[in-house]
Design an enzyme around this catalytic site. Structure first.
Site, PDB file in Angstrom:
ATOM      1  N   TYR A   1      51.696  46.603  35.950  1.00 46.22           N
ATOM      2  CA  TYR A   1      52.126  47.054  37.276  1.00 46.22           C
ATOM      3  C   TYR A   1      53.444  47.814  37.216  1.00 46.22           C
ATOM      4  O   TYR A   1      53.699  48.703  38.035  1.00 46.22           O
ATOM      5  CB  TYR A   1      52.216  45.875  38.241  1.00 46.22           C
ATOM      6  CG  TYR A   1      50.876  45.511  38.841  1.00 46.22           C
ATOM      7  CD1 TYR A   1      50.414  46.146  39.981  1.00 46.22           C
ATOM      8  CD2 TYR A   1      50.062  44.566  38.236  1.00 46.22           C
ATOM      9  CE1 TYR A   1      49.171  45.843  40.524  1.00 46.22           C
ATOM     10  CE2 TYR A   1      48.816  44.250  38.761  1.00 46.22           C
ATOM     11  CZ  TYR A   1      48.383  44.895  39.906  1.00 46.22           C
ATOM     12  OH  TYR A   1      47.151  44.595  40.427  1.00 46.22           O
TER      13      TYR A   1
ATOM     14  N   GLU B   1      45.028  38.308  41.672  1.00 46.59           N
ATOM     15  CA  GLU B   1      44.240  38.471  40.454  1.00 46.59           C
ATOM     16  C   GLU B   1      44.296  37.217  39.587  1.00 46.59           C
ATOM     17  O   GLU B   1      43.300  36.833  38.974  1.00 46.59           O
ATOM     18  CB  GLU B   1      44.724  39.705  39.693  1.00 46.59           C
ATOM     19  CG  GLU B   1      44.282  40.999  40.367  1.00 46.59           C
ATOM     20  CD  GLU B   1      45.154  42.189  40.051  1.00 46.59           C
ATOM     21  OE1 GLU B   1      45.848  42.167  39.005  1.00 46.59           O
ATOM     22  OE2 GLU B   1      45.174  43.137  40.855  1.00 46.59           O
TER      23      GLU B   1
ATOM     24  N   HIS C   1      40.351  45.091  39.509  1.00 40.91           N
ATOM     25  CA  HIS C   1      41.366  44.980  38.458  1.00 40.91           C
ATOM     26  C   HIS C   1      41.004  43.886  37.459  1.00 40.91           C
ATOM     27  O   HIS C   1      41.216  44.044  36.253  1.00 40.91           O
ATOM     28  CB  HIS C   1      42.738  44.686  39.073  1.00 40.91           C
ATOM     29  CG  HIS C   1      43.349  45.869  39.743  1.00 40.91           C
ATOM     30  ND1 HIS C   1      44.544  45.797  40.433  1.00 40.91           N
ATOM     31  CD2 HIS C   1      42.937  47.167  39.831  1.00 40.91           C
ATOM     32  CE1 HIS C   1      44.843  46.999  40.906  1.00 40.91           C
ATOM     33  NE2 HIS C   1      43.885  47.835  40.567  1.00 40.91           N
TER      34      HIS C   1
END
Length: 262
Positions: free
Chosen positions: A210, A252, A200
């Site tokens: 998301y 992330e 990602h």
């Protein structure tokens, strides 16, 4: 770039010293995060556009430098140094950096993430694992169909050849089945989460995206499962997805920060 202290310690920083513009696209870094809020620095290269999306949390943008345009619920707002904008949760918005643009994004408390999963919803999600295993690829294929139709701008972040030959829907189906099976033991999924999170980061997935994936996935579950997708099942999966999304977003952001601090 300096590493800021954790939320358990008081600290101060000069925001302009933290600004780092990429050659293209977006650089983001979490400045502070606790159980109730998150403050991130976003640096957008001139010409960068973020297509319309929504966030499940209230948000405040404070512009540090540069110039851009924010379209919030159909209204254009000129972003210049010192501009402060409040965005209510689920308000559609899009952004364009007309010049190199830096701003602080403050996200408010995320109640679903704070509450976590109830035992009832954990049990419901685990009970759907066999159905997810059987119909998983059909669900994920339908999810991508919905997403690419309603949000065609995200296509560039996907390997369309892997969509065409079915490998990407199959991989996602396996990941969703793994989550349903181990929803009460996320440690067992660390390797999978880490691998997906790195991918990602490579494709510049944004936290706000998301919510797009979540809505498309939930709609796909309803479309494929039909009457079996009861209100209780959908409520449990909505909560389960949000918890997993938060896990990915946090991982992330850690990767982004590590990459830009090294």
């Amino acid at each position: 770039m300096m590493t800021l202290p954790t939320a358990t310690n008081s600290f101060s920083a000069t925001i302009k010293d933290l600004i780092e513009y990429p050659k293209s696209g977006i650089f983001s870094k979490i400045l502070l995060k606790d159980n109730n809020s998150q403050y991130s620095l976003f640096c957008l290269a001139a010409g960068t556009e973020i297509d319309e999306h929504t966030s499940t949390r209230n948000a405040v943008i404070t512009v540090v430098e540069g110039r851009g345009n924010l379209n919030l619920e159909g209204k254009d707002i000129d972003l210049t140094p010192g501009t402060l904008v409040f965005m209510a949760a689920n308000a559609p918005h899009a952004l364009q950096a007309q010049e190199n643009l830096a701003f602080i994004l403050a996200l408010s408390e995320h109640l679903p993430a704070k509450k976590g999963l109830t035992q009832t919803n954990i049990d419901i999600v685990k009970s759907t694992a066999p159905v997810i295993k059987e119909h998983g690829k059909q669900i994920t294929t339908r999810m991508y169909e919905i997403m690419f139709t309603t949000h065609p701008e995200v296509k560039e972040q996907f390997d369309m050849s892997a969509q065409a030959n079915g490998t990407q829907p199959a991989k996602l189906a396996a990941a969703i089945y793994g989550y349903a099976t181990h929803i009460d033991d996320l440690d067992a999924l660390k390797a999978m989460i880490n691998k997906i999170a790195h991918r990602h980061v490579q494709t510049h997935v944004l936290p706000e995206q998301y919510s797009i994936v979540g809505e498309c996935l939930l709609q796909a579950i309803k479309d494929v499962l039909g009457d079996a997708a009861t209100q209780e099942v959908m409520t449990a999966w909505r909560q389960a997805y949000q918890v997993l999304a938060d896990v990915f977003i946090n991982r992330e952001q850690q990767i982004y920060s590590t990459n830009h601090c090294n």
